[in-house]
Scaffold this active site. Structure first.
Site, short mmCIF file in Angstrom:
data_model
loop_
_atom_site.label_atom_id
_atom_site.label_comp_id
_atom_site.label_asym_id
_atom_site.label_seq_id
_atom_site.Cartn_x
_atom_site.Cartn_y
_atom_site.Cartn_z
N LYS A 78 21.53 -10.89 -17.51
CA LYS A 78 20.83 -10.84 -18.79
C LYS A 78 21.63 -11.56 -19.87
O LYS A 78 22.86 -11.47 -19.91
CB LYS A 78 20.59 -9.38 -19.17
CG LYS A 78 19.78 -9.16 -20.43
CD LYS A 78 19.53 -7.67 -20.61
CE LYS A 78 18.79 -7.35 -21.90
NZ LYS A 78 18.53 -5.90 -22.03
N SER A 153 14.19 -5.27 -23.72
CA SER A 153 14.84 -6.55 -23.94
C SER A 153 15.19 -7.29 -22.66
O SER A 153 15.64 -8.42 -22.70
CB SER A 153 16.11 -6.34 -24.78
OG SER A 153 17.02 -5.47 -24.14
N SER A 177 14.86 -0.70 -22.29
CA SER A 177 14.85 -2.15 -22.09
C SER A 177 14.83 -2.60 -20.64
O SER A 177 14.59 -3.78 -20.37
CB SER A 177 16.06 -2.78 -22.79
OG SER A 177 15.92 -2.69 -24.18
#
Length: 487
Positions: A78, A153, A177
């Site tokens: 990520k 996210s 997320s």
């Protein structure tokens, strides 16, 4: 005939052990898919093909007897997670050219386990929102329907896995997320217990809200990646729970949690918001499967309610106050600027009082559900949302409130620190994924994973794919996410 991306992560590793595939083969296959579909689904901010090929060659050189369960498998990191020598933008134009000098601990562990990262996946700016639509990459889109968001996210990670670009991905979860994108994209998104996965080597622990975790198509893949991530590190602010004998993969493969008492509720916790019937139906299906497996499912009140929101949002405002070069503040998105402005108004005394009151509510909630081994609820109040839906009013305050109403469940379990997983047990009336949230007691990740695996097995599995899965290239994909070559 199965293509390499049809295989789960564990199946890819097994094929390498048998000599049917190499890591170089898998990485080249994945890089080709990223080139064809990565921008279509908004999966990556930065792709690192040369580093990936180098790592794949090194993985192939390791003797088979020295390899772990995911050795040589393609993955991705990520874009919020520090990766030495690789551009890491934190989803923000303010960090467009930032290259960290160090790896996050989880990145070190992923490399040490022989997995091969293809690059950095799309995220929301500074991880502040539950959608991934910024200025450094195309928006993360749901491979099941490209007009819809893949969430955030960890939206790029979910888009990459759901589109078959990689079989598993690292993500992080501070308010849902991992679990929100998993629910939207038909995946398994796992938030570990607080302290199980290191947040080092830098950072303060983010009040215990945020943790790295795995995202994949199956519970066993996710459990295998959790084993890779869950390495105790000295100096962490939270004591890690003890690992089960044989690791979490062994627990998932056995899928034997024993008879449990499971508390079910559908009332939202962070907002007084109607819940979509498809979300309730997914919970009903999960409850029926759990009952058929021999568990007792009982109705319980939610552990916390909307009164917790004003406390949680104060922490979220403060978490947005990460250091940003002053000359680049203007490059931040309106929502990020709003959160930071509100965070700057929070005094130390208010923050301390907030933490104390929130912990008091956590204690009350734990006592309210103390008779349950697990909790079952919707992952989201609404199954899906179009790209641009949260920002449609051009009002960051309205955007933030819309996010709360869309996702009024997940963040509570960041507050409690309990392990929590979104499982793709439902579908909308038009066939899009709907997740359910299964949450365990703090430190009891093993029982949660065993139950998730049992649910997967009893539902005949859920490793199904969107039509884009069969698309040969981006030219074969129409605006609805349907691969024309697959029709």
């Amino acid at each position: 005939m199965a293509e390499p991306h049809d295989l789960t992560a564990l199946e890819q590793a097994a094929a390498m052990t048998r000599g049917e595939l190499s890591s170089v083969d898998l990485v080249e296959h994945s890089l080709n898919r990223v080139a064809a579909l990565g921008d279509t689904v908004g999966a990556f901010v930065t792709v690192t093909p040369d580093l990936a090929r180098q790592a794949a060659r090194a993985a192939d050189a390791v003797p088979i007897e020295e390899r772990g369960p995911l050795h040589g498998v393609p993955t991705a990191i990520k874009d919020l997670t520090l990766t030495a020598g690789v551009r890491t933008t934190f989803g923000s134009a303010a960090f467009l050219d930032f290259v960290p000098p160090v790896d996050a601990d989880v990145v070190r562990f992923i490399k040490a386990a022989g997995l091969v990262s293809l690059g950095k996946t799309t995220t929301s700016e500074l991880g502040c929102s539950l959608y991934s639509e910024g200025r450094v990459a195309p928006p993360a889109r749901n491979p099941w329907q490209l007009a819809y968001t893949a969430g955030g996210s960890s939206g790029g990670a979910a888009a990459a896995v759901a589109a078959g670009l990689i079989p598993v991905a690292q993500g992080s979860d501070g308010g849902g997320s991992l679990r929100i994108p998993a629910s939207l994209c038909g995946l398994v998104g796992y938030k570990p217990s607080r302290g199980l996965v290191s947040g080092g080597p830098i950072g303060s622990g983010a009040f215990g809200l945020t943790t790295s975790g795995p995202l994949g198509r199956t519970v066993t893949d996710v459990a295998a990646l959790l084993d890779v991530m869950a390495v105790p590190v000295p100096g962490e602010p939270y004591l890690p729970p003890a690992a089960p004998s044989g690791g979490y993969l062994a627990v998932a493969r056995r899928a034997e949690p024993g008879p449990l008492r499971i508390g079910r509720f559908t009332a939202p916790m962070l907002a007084d918001e109607p819940v979509h019937p498809d979300c309730v139906a997914a919970v009903d299906r999960a409850a029926a499967l759990l009952t058929a497996a021999g568990h007792e499912v009982v109705e319980v009140p939610p552990p916390l309610g909307p009164a917790a929101w004003p406390l949680f949002e104060i922490l979220w405002y403060v978490l947005a106050l990460v250091p940003v070069p002053p000359q680049r503040e203007a490059e931040l998105l309106p929502l990020t600027r709003l959160l930071r402005a509100r965070g700057a108004e929070i005094s130390a005394g208010t923050l301390a009082a907030t933490l104390g009151e929130l912990q008091a509510q956590v204690r009350l909630g734990a006592r309210r559900t103390a008779g349950c081994d697990l909790l079952l609820c919707p992952t989201l109040a609404t199954p899906q949302a179009p790209v641009g839906w949260f920002t449609a009013d051009a009002d960051p305050a309205a955007d933030f409130d819309r996010q709360r109403r869309f996702s009024p469940y997940c963040a509570i379990f960041n507050v409690t620190g309990d392990p929590s997983v979104s499982l793709p047990l439902g579908t909308t009336t038009d066939g899009l994924p709907v997740g359910v949230l299964l949450t365990g007691r703090y430190g009891d990740d093993a029982r949660l994973i065993a139950t998730a695996a049992q649910l997967e097995n009893s539902s005949d599995g859920w490793d199904r794919h969107p039509a884009i899965w069969r698309a040969a290239d981006s030219a074969n994909v129409n605006g609805d996410g349907v691969g024309r070559s697959a029709l």
